[in-house]
Motif scaffolding. Structure first.
Motif, PDB file in Angstrom:
ATOM      1  N   GLU A  82      46.994 -74.668  -7.145  1.00 37.07           N
ATOM      2  CA  GLU A  82      47.214 -75.154  -8.513  1.00 37.07           C
ATOM      3  C   GLU A  82      46.988 -76.669  -8.611  1.00 37.07           C
ATOM      4  OE1 GLU A  82      47.616 -72.996 -10.822  1.00 37.07           O
ATOM      5  OE2 GLU A  82      48.318 -71.248  -9.727  1.00 37.07           O
ATOM      6  N   ASN A  86      44.544 -79.562 -10.908  1.00 30.68           N
ATOM      7  CA  ASN A  86      45.729 -79.601 -11.768  1.00 30.68           C
ATOM      8  C   ASN A  86      45.787 -78.396 -12.706  1.00 30.68           C
ATOM      9  OD1 ASN A  86      48.118 -80.407 -12.836  1.00 30.68           O
ATOM     10  ND2 ASN A  86      47.287 -82.073 -14.055  1.00 30.68           N
ATOM     11  N   ALA A  87      45.660 -77.218 -12.120  1.00 29.73           N
ATOM     12  CA  ALA A  87      45.698 -75.990 -12.915  1.00 29.73           C
ATOM     13  C   ALA A  87      47.108 -75.650 -13.385  1.00 29.73           C
ATOM     14  CB  ALA A  87      45.117 -74.829 -12.115  1.00 29.73           C
ATOM     15  N   TRP A  88      48.097 -76.405 -12.898  1.00 29.01           N
ATOM     16  CA  TRP A  88      49.473 -76.190 -13.374  1.00 29.01           C
ATOM     17  C   TRP A  88      49.504 -76.258 -14.896  1.00 29.01           C
ATOM     18  CZ3 TRP A  88      52.833 -74.282 -10.143  1.00 29.01           C
ATOM     19  CH2 TRP A  88      52.850 -74.654  -8.795  1.00 29.01           C
ATOM     20  N   LYS A  89      48.798 -77.267 -15.473  1.00 30.85           N
ATOM     21  CA  LYS A  89      48.882 -77.455 -16.916  1.00 30.85           C
ATOM     22  C   LYS A  89      48.294 -76.266 -17.660  1.00 30.85           C
ATOM     23  CE  LYS A  89      44.913 -80.666 -16.897  1.00 30.85           C
ATOM     24  NZ  LYS A  89      43.749 -79.826 -17.070  1.00 30.85           N
ATOM     25  N   GLN A  90      47.208 -75.706 -17.110  1.00 28.94           N
ATOM     26  CA  GLN A  90      46.609 -74.549 -17.776  1.00 28.94           C
ATOM     27  C   GLN A  90      47.506 -73.321 -17.636  1.00 28.94           C
ATOM     28  OE1 GLN A  90      42.313 -73.972 -17.196  1.00 28.94           O
ATOM     29  NE2 GLN A  90      42.757 -71.818 -17.119  1.00 28.94           N
ATOM     30  N   LEU A  91      48.104 -73.200 -16.458  1.00 26.90           N
ATOM     31  CA  LEU A  91      48.980 -72.056 -16.199  1.00 26.90           C
ATOM     32  C   LEU A  91      50.223 -72.110 -17.080  1.00 26.90           C
ATOM     33  CD1 LEU A  91      49.619 -69.592 -14.400  1.00 26.90           C
ATOM     34  CD2 LEU A  91      50.574 -71.150 -12.711  1.00 26.90           C
TER      35      LEU A  91
ATOM     36  N   ARG B  48      50.161 -82.701 -24.903  1.00 31.90           N
ATOM     37  CA  ARG B  48      51.021 -82.070 -23.906  1.00 31.90           C
ATOM     38  C   ARG B  48      52.352 -81.641 -24.507  1.00 31.90           C
ATOM     39  NH1 ARG B  48      49.209 -82.880 -18.507  1.00 31.90           N
ATOM     40  NH2 ARG B  48      47.401 -84.206 -18.570  1.00 31.90           N
ATOM     41  N   LEU B  53      54.197 -78.707 -22.469  1.00 32.74           N
ATOM     42  CA  LEU B  53      54.066 -79.123 -21.071  1.00 32.74           C
ATOM     43  C   LEU B  53      55.009 -80.283 -20.780  1.00 32.74           C
ATOM     44  CD1 LEU B  53      50.178 -79.096 -20.656  1.00 32.74           C
ATOM     45  CD2 LEU B  53      51.788 -77.423 -19.792  1.00 32.74           C
ATOM     46  N   SER B  81      44.194 -73.605 -25.245  1.00 32.34           N
ATOM     47  CA  SER B  81      44.127 -75.042 -25.037  1.00 32.34           C
ATOM     48  C   SER B  81      43.222 -75.431 -23.891  1.00 32.34           C
ATOM     49  CB  SER B  81      45.528 -75.591 -24.765  1.00 32.34           C
ATOM     50  OG  SER B  81      46.026 -75.036 -23.572  1.00 32.34           O
ATOM     51  N   VAL B  83      43.183 -79.042 -21.869  1.00 32.16           N
ATOM     52  CA  VAL B  83      43.766 -80.379 -21.809  1.00 32.16           C
ATOM     53  C   VAL B  83      43.032 -81.225 -20.783  1.00 32.16           C
ATOM     54  CG1 VAL B  83      45.870 -81.705 -21.432  1.00 32.16           C
ATOM     55  CG2 VAL B  83      46.005 -79.430 -22.405  1.00 32.16           C
ATOM     56  N   PRO B  86      38.885 -80.057 -17.240  1.00 25.79           N
ATOM     57  CA  PRO B  86      39.099 -78.620 -17.155  1.00 25.79           C
ATOM     58  C   PRO B  86      39.776 -78.239 -15.837  1.00 25.79           C
ATOM     59  CG  PRO B  86      36.778 -79.171 -16.853  1.00 25.79           C
ATOM     60  CD  PRO B  86      37.464 -80.427 -17.254  1.00 25.79           C
ATOM     61  N   SER B  87      40.703 -77.303 -15.918  1.00 26.47           N
ATOM     62  CA  SER B  87      41.358 -76.785 -14.717  1.00 26.47           C
ATOM     63  C   SER B  87      40.741 -75.447 -14.367  1.00 26.47           C
ATOM     64  CB  SER B  87      42.847 -76.592 -14.979  1.00 26.47           C
ATOM     65  OG  SER B  87      43.464 -77.833 -15.148  1.00 26.47           O
ATOM     66  N   TYR B  88      40.507 -75.223 -13.102  1.00 26.63           N
ATOM     67  CA  TYR B  88      39.889 -73.969 -12.672  1.00 26.63           C
ATOM     68  C   TYR B  88      40.205 -73.787 -11.207  1.00 26.63           C
ATOM     69  CZ  TYR B  88      36.774 -77.596 -11.127  1.00 26.63           C
ATOM     70  OH  TYR B  88      36.299 -78.753 -10.553  1.00 26.63           O
ATOM     71  N   TYR B  89      39.910 -72.600 -10.681  1.00 28.87           N
ATOM     72  CA  TYR B  89      40.103 -72.338  -9.262  1.00 28.87           C
ATOM     73  C   TYR B  89      38.725 -72.299  -8.625  1.00 28.87           C
ATOM     74  CZ  TYR B  89      44.567 -71.184 -11.236  1.00 28.87           C
ATOM     75  OH  TYR B  89      45.742 -71.255 -11.945  1.00 28.87           O
ATOM     76  N   ILE B 104      47.550 -62.409 -17.400  1.00 26.17           N
ATOM     77  CA  ILE B 104      48.783 -62.942 -17.980  1.00 26.17           C
ATOM     78  C   ILE B 104      48.786 -62.765 -19.500  1.00 26.17           C
ATOM     79  CG2 ILE B 104      50.112 -65.072 -18.324  1.00 26.17           C
ATOM     80  CD1 ILE B 104      48.969 -65.922 -15.531  1.00 26.17           C
TER      81      ILE B 104
END
Lengths: 236, 303
Positions: A82, A86-91, B48, B53, B81, B83, B86-89, B104
Motif C-alpha cells: 500500500e 500511497n494506495a492507502w488513500k485510494q483504499l 482529503r 481521509l 476519487s 487524489v 495515481p495510486s496503483y499496485y 470491495i
C-alpha cells in the motif's frame, strides 16, 4: 465487507513471493534437522530415551525464529504494497471502514502464518517418520509444537503490523523486527513476560498452552490498540 | 438549491499552520466545479477532508446532504476519487488493479471492461501497470474512480502527466459525465485555462481561504476590456484627465482609461486632443482570466 476486503488483499499479494515464503519457513526449520540428523543421527538418538520428543524439541529451537522472522517480513510486505504508490488513500476512499482495512491485513497475515504452521506439522511428521524414531507417534505433541508457537506469536504479529502500517518508512518495523528475532533467539535467557520468548513455548509453569493463551489474549490487545491508532491517523 | 457538496467553516491546521481556514464550498448538482488555486493553497487538503481521509480540525463536510462524520461509508458508496498522484499496485495488471477495487465496491465484472474502454486502456489491460507511462497510470486512476458509476466524481489534478491529445480526451470525457450520467464533478487544478474549458462553476482558493466562488460566467465578467492610450507625455495627459474628472490610471508606457462605454472613450480622447496632446495609439486590451486569477491570489497574499 470484511470478506471482500480479504479477497482483495489476497489478490494484491499475487506475484509478491509471499506464498513462497509461507513454504520456505517451515521447510527450512525441518531442513535444518535433516542436516542435523543426517550428520549425527546415532549421537542424537543416544541423547534421550524418548527419541520423538528429542526430535520435536530440536525442531522447536528454530521454529520461534522462523515464525518471528516470517511475521516481520509479511507484515512489512503487506504495508509496503500500500505504501509503494500511497494506495492507502485510494483504499480508504472506498466505502470501507478503516477498522475493516486493518482487520483484513491482520487476517491475511494470520492466514499465511497459520498455513505455514500446517505445513510445519506435515513436514515435521513426514521427516520424523523416515527417521525411525519409534512406533509410538506422539501426534498431540507434534500438533502442540506446530500450532501453539503460532498462537504464542500473535502479540508479535499485532505489534509488527501496527508499526508497519503507521510507519512511512519500513526501516522502522524491520529494525524492530530484527531486535525481535534476536530476542526470540535468546528466549532461554529472557524472563517470561517478554513477548518474543513466548513462541519458544517454555515458561516457569512448564505448560506450553499458557504461552498460547497469553499469546491470544495479548495479541488481541495489541491488535485493538493498533487498529485504534490506525483509524485515528489521517491518511496522507 | 440542492448542494451535492457543502462545507461549513471547514478548517484544518497542521501544528500552528492553517492549511485550510473557514472554507465554505458549495457545489450544486450536475455542475463541473473547477477548484482553482496556486500550489500549496490547500486544494488537496480540502479534497482529503471531502473524502474522509483527513479529519477537519473544525467545521463540517456534508455530501449529498449527509454529514461526513457519521455517514462516511454510506457517502463514499456514491463518490469516486483520484487524489494527487495515481495510486496503483505496480505488480498487478490494469484488470487486476480494478478487480481489487471491484471486489470491495461489489459491482458487476463487466464494469471493468467498460471503464477500461472509456479511458482507452482496453488494449493494455493485461499488462502490468509497472510498465505504464504516467499518462496511462493517470487514466487507470480515473477508470478506478468511475468503476461504480458514482454520483460525485472528485478528481485532483486529473490532467497531470497527460499529453495534449490525452488532455483533450479527458476533457471530453469529463464534460460528458454530467449530461450522460447526471454526475457532479469536482476538478482541482492550478491551471486556469484547463478549468476555463471544462468548468461551469469555479472556486478559487488561496492560502486556505476561498476567495471567489461563483459561475464561470461571473468570473468572465471580470475580464472587461480596458482602453490604453499612448501619448507624447503620459503623465501630463493622465493629470489633465484626472483634473477634468475622468477616471484613468498611469501605466509605465501608457494611460489606461477606466471607461464604461464607447462614448466615454470618445469624450476622453476628444479632450486629450483639445488639450494639445499628440496621440500615438489607442488600443483595447482584454484582461485574460489568467490575469484575474493572478490578481485575486496576489491581493490575498498582499493582505
Amino acid at each position: 465487507m470484511i470478506l471482500s476486503l480479504v479477497k482483495a488483499d489476497f489478490l494484491k499479494i499475487k506475484r509478491k513471493g509471499m506464498w513462497l515464503l509461507c513454504l520456505i519457513g517451515p521447510f527450512g526449520v525441518v531442513a535444518l534437522q535433516m542436516v542435523n540428523y543426517g550428520v549425527r543421527k546415532d549421537y542424537l538418538f543416544d541423547q534421550m530415551d524418548d527419541r520423538w520428543l528429542y526430535y520435536i524439541l530440536n525442531i522447536n529451537t528454530f521454529t520461534p525464529l522462523a515464525i518471528v522472522l516470517g511475521i516481520v517480513i509479511l507484515t512489512s510486505f503487506m504495508a509496503s504494497i500500500e505504501d509503494e504508490t500511497n494506495a492507502w488513500k485510494q483504499l480508504v476512499a472506498l466505502p470501507v471502514s478503516k477498522r475493516a482495512v486493518y482487520l483484513s491485513k491482520f487476517t491475511v497475515v494470520s492466514c499465511i502464518v497459520f498455513l505455514s504452521s500446517v505445513l510445519l506439522f506435515l513436514f515435521m511428521l513426514g521427516y520424523g517418520l523416515t527417521l525411525g524414531l519409534g512406533a509410538d507417534i506422539p501426534y498431540l505433541r507434534i500438533i502442540e509444537y506446530s500450532f501453539l508457537p503460532f498462537f504464542a506469536a500473535l502479540p508479535v504479529l499485532g505489534l509488527q503490523l501496527w508499526v508497519a502500517s503507521v510507519s512511512k518508512n519500513q526501516a522502522i518495523p524491520v529494525t524492530l523486527g530484527a531486535v525481535g528475532v534476536i530476542l526470540a533467539y535468546s528466549a532461554p535467557l529472557l524472563p517470561d513476560w517478554v513477548i518474543w520468548k513466548w513462541p519458544a513455548l517454555s515458561n516457569d509453569w512448564d505448560h506450553s498452552y499458557i504461552n498460547a493463551l497469553l499469546g491470544i489474549g495479548f495479541g488481541l490487545v495489541l491488535y485493538v490498540l493498533g487498529m485504534i491508532d490506525f483509524k485515528r491517523r489521517d491518511v496522507k | 438549491m440542492e448542494y451535492i457538496v457543502e462545507t461549513k467553516h471547514l478548517t484544518k491546521s497542521f501544528g500552528k499552520e492553517k492549511a485550510v481556514s473557514n472554507l465554505e464550498m458549495k457545489i450544486p448538482k450536475g455542475e463541473i466545479y473547477g477548484f482553482l488555486g496556486p500550489n500549496g493553497a490547500g486544494k488537496t487538503t480540502t479534497i482529503r477532508m471531502l473524502l474522509g481521509l483527513m479529519r477537519p480540525t473544525s467545521g463540517s463536510v456534508q455530501l449529498f446532504g449527509k454529514d461526513m462524520k457519521n455517514n462516511r461509508i454510506e457517502i463514499l458508496k456514491n463518490v469516486g476519487s483520484l487524489v494527487e498522484n495515481p495510486s496503483y499496485y505496480p505488480h498487478l495488471t490494469a484488470k487486476e488493479n480494478l478487480e481489487a477495487s471491484r471486489k470491495i465496491l461489489n459491482v458487476p465484472k463487466k464494469r471493468i471492461d467498460e471503464v477500461l474502454q472509456q479511458v482507452r486502456l482496453h488494449g493494455v489491460a493485461n499488462k502490468k501497470v509497472k510498465g505504464y507511462s504516467l499518462g496511462m497510470k493517470q487514466r487507470l486512476g480515473i477508470a478506478a474512480a468511475m468503476l461504480h458509476q458514482p454520483e460525485l466524481l472528485i478528481l485532483d489534478e486529473p490532467t497531470n502527466g497527460l499529453d495534449p491529445s490525452g488532455i483533450i480526451e479527458m476533457r471530453q470525457l469529463i464534460q460528458s459525465l454530467p449530461k450522460e450520467y447526471g454526475m457532479t464533478v469536482l476538478i482541482s487544478s492550478h491551471l486556469l485555462s484547463e478549468i476555463d474549458q471544462m468548468a461551469t462553476r469555479v472556486g478559487v482558493v488561496s492560502k486556505g481561504k476561498m476567495i471567489f466562488q461563483d459561475s464561470i460566467e461571473t468570473m468572465r465578467k471580470f475580464a472587461q476590456a480596458s482602453i490604453q492610450v499612448k501619448v507624447n507625455d503620459n503623465e501630463a495627459a493622465w493629470r489633465s484627465l484626472l483634473a477634468n474628472g475622468q477616471k484613468a490610471d498611469l501605466g509605465e508606457e501608457s494611460v489606461t482609461l477606466q471607461a464604461e462605454d464607447d462614448e466615454q472613450v470618445a469624450a476622453s480622447i476628444r479632450y486629450l486632443v483639445q488639450q494639445g496632446f499628440s496621440i500615438y495609439r489607442v488600443q483595447e486590451e482584454k484582461r485574460s482570466l489568467e490575469n484575474i486569477f493572478l490578481e485575486m491570489t496576489k491581493e490575498e497574499q498582499a493582505g
